[in-house]
Design a protein around this motif. Structure first.
Motif, PDB file in Angstrom:
ATOM      1  N   UNK A 133      30.864  49.264  49.704  1.00  0.00           N
ATOM      2  CA  UNK A 133      30.432  50.123  48.711  1.00  0.00           C
ATOM      3  C   UNK A 133      29.383  49.513  47.632  1.00  0.00           C
ATOM      4  N   UNK A 134      28.154  50.099  47.657  1.00  0.00           N
ATOM      5  CA  UNK A 134      27.252  49.537  46.835  1.00  0.00           C
ATOM      6  C   UNK A 134      27.043  50.339  45.260  1.00  0.00           C
ATOM      7  N   UNK A 135      28.062  51.314  45.265  1.00  0.00           N
ATOM      8  CA  UNK A 135      28.171  52.094  44.018  1.00  0.00           C
ATOM      9  C   UNK A 135      28.790  51.069  42.842  1.00  0.00           C
ATOM     10  N   UNK A 136      28.124  51.328  41.466  1.00  0.00           N
ATOM     11  CA  UNK A 136      28.400  50.557  40.393  1.00  0.00           C
ATOM     12  C   UNK A 136      29.817  51.261  39.770  1.00  0.00           C
ATOM     13  N   UNK A 137      30.842  51.736  40.901  1.00  0.00           N
ATOM     14  CA  UNK A 137      31.988  52.330  39.878  1.00  0.00           C
ATOM     15  C   UNK A 137      32.932  50.935  39.688  1.00  0.00           C
ATOM     16  N   UNK A 138      33.874  51.399  38.788  1.00  0.00           N
ATOM     17  CA  UNK A 138      34.990  50.435  38.428  1.00  0.00           C
ATOM     18  C   UNK A 138      35.636  49.821  39.648  1.00  0.00           C
ATOM     19  N   UNK A 139      35.906  51.017  40.550  1.00  0.00           N
ATOM     20  CA  UNK A 139      36.940  50.435  41.751  1.00  0.00           C
ATOM     21  C   UNK A 139      35.992  49.661  42.837  1.00  0.00           C
ATOM     22  N   UNK A 140      34.896  50.011  42.921  1.00  0.00           N
ATOM     23  CA  UNK A 140      33.994  49.236  43.949  1.00  0.00           C
ATOM     24  C   UNK A 140      33.882  47.841  43.164  1.00  0.00           C
ATOM     25  N   UNK A 141      33.590  47.687  42.095  1.00  0.00           N
ATOM     26  CA  UNK A 141      33.039  46.518  41.357  1.00  0.00           C
ATOM     27  C   UNK A 141      34.394  45.578  41.473  1.00  0.00           C
ATOM     28  N   UNK A 142      35.606  46.253  41.241  1.00  0.00           N
ATOM     29  CA  UNK A 142      36.901  45.375  41.407  1.00  0.00           C
ATOM     30  C   UNK A 142      37.169  44.901  42.855  1.00  0.00           C
ATOM     31  N   UNK A 143      36.814  45.688  43.920  1.00  0.00           N
ATOM     32  CA  UNK A 143      37.191  45.249  45.113  1.00  0.00           C
ATOM     33  C   UNK A 143      35.944  44.108  45.527  1.00  0.00           C
ATOM     34  N   UNK A 144      34.759  44.176  45.063  1.00  0.00           N
ATOM     35  CA  UNK A 144      33.910  43.129  45.253  1.00  0.00           C
ATOM     36  C   UNK A 144      34.155  42.008  44.727  1.00  0.00           C
ATOM     37  N   UNK A 145      34.628  42.084  43.425  1.00  0.00           N
ATOM     38  CA  UNK A 145      35.375  40.652  42.774  1.00  0.00           C
ATOM     39  C   UNK A 145      36.256  40.270  43.517  1.00  0.00           C
ATOM     40  N   UNK A 146      37.273  40.962  43.818  1.00  0.00           N
ATOM     41  CA  UNK A 146      38.589  40.201  44.431  1.00  0.00           C
ATOM     42  C   UNK A 146      38.128  39.579  45.964  1.00  0.00           C
ATOM     43  N   UNK A 147      37.269  40.510  46.567  1.00  0.00           N
ATOM     44  CA  UNK A 147      36.519  39.449  48.091  1.00  0.00           C
ATOM     45  C   UNK A 147      35.616  38.413  47.510  1.00  0.00           C
ATOM     46  N   UNK A 148      35.002  38.299  46.538  1.00  0.00           N
ATOM     47  CA  UNK A 148      34.187  37.103  46.051  1.00  0.00           C
ATOM     48  C   UNK A 148      35.227  35.859  45.758  1.00  0.00           C
ATOM     49  N   UNK A 149      36.350  36.504  45.104  1.00  0.00           N
ATOM     50  CA  UNK A 149      37.370  35.208  44.592  1.00  0.00           C
ATOM     51  C   UNK A 149      38.163  34.929  45.934  1.00  0.00           C
ATOM     52  N   UNK A 150      38.421  35.737  46.767  1.00  0.00           N
ATOM     53  CA  UNK A 150      39.036  35.449  48.165  1.00  0.00           C
ATOM     54  C   UNK A 150      38.132  34.396  48.884  1.00  0.00           C
ATOM     55  N   UNK A 151      36.629  34.520  48.789  1.00  0.00           N
ATOM     56  CA  UNK A 151      35.763  33.828  49.765  1.00  0.00           C
ATOM     57  C   UNK A 151      35.259  32.398  48.948  1.00  0.00           C
TER      58      UNK A 151
END
Length: 155
Positions: A133-151
């Motif tokens: 997801x490249x959209x700046x919605x809350x849910x996509x931002x949350x998913x990207x944040x969790x992936x960045x933390x996992x990595x």
């Protein structure tokens, strides 16, 4: 969400965002900066690499060139698990496992942690995740944040 101040503040983005909360609360809902130390104290989910698998996680851009993906798969030094949206099946080799992720935000969020646990259970030397997801919605931002933390390599 922090409701202790004058205005509600979303501390950690998720499925329900400010767009869904504002009509219910009847006021503007602010968003805390995800890297804000004060917000981290109020929301433990903002501290460190939450829910990180044992296997290292590398994030790929959805526009990753197929030859770059092949190089990453070849250089992994062991089994690779690729978490990717529909349509990536032809891009993985025999030493790799594909876990197909839903294309929509809610489905992706629902599947994320079980897919990371599944990848760990397969003994992956590395887990490659196509960033969604490249959209700046809350849910996509949350998913990207969790992936960045996992990595996060500093975990």
């Amino acid at each position: 969400i922090d409701l202790t101040g004058e205005r509600p503040v979303v501390l950690r983005r998720g499925v329900l965002g400010s767009q869904e909360l504002e009509p219910v609360l009847g006021v503007t809902v602010e968003r805390a900066n995800a890297r804000d130390a004060e917000a981290a104290v109020r929301s433990p989910g903002l501290v460190g690499p939450h829910y990180a698998p044992r296997s290292p996680v590398r994030l790929l851009d959805a526009s990753t060139d197929p030859s770059d993906l092949e190089r990453q798969l070849a250089s992994a030094g062991g089994p690779v698990v690729l978490l990717a949206p529909p349509g990536w099946a032809g891009r993985v080799g025999p030493a790799s496992t594909l876990i197909e992720m839903p294309g929509g935000a809610e489905g992706f969020a629902r599947r994320l942690y079980s897919a990371l646990r599944e990848a760990d259970g397969l003994g992956a030397s590395v887990i490659l995740v196509v960033m969604p997801g490249s959209e700046d919605t809350d849910i996509w931002c949350a998913i990207r944040d969790r992936l960045e933390r996992a990595s996060d390599p500093g975990r």
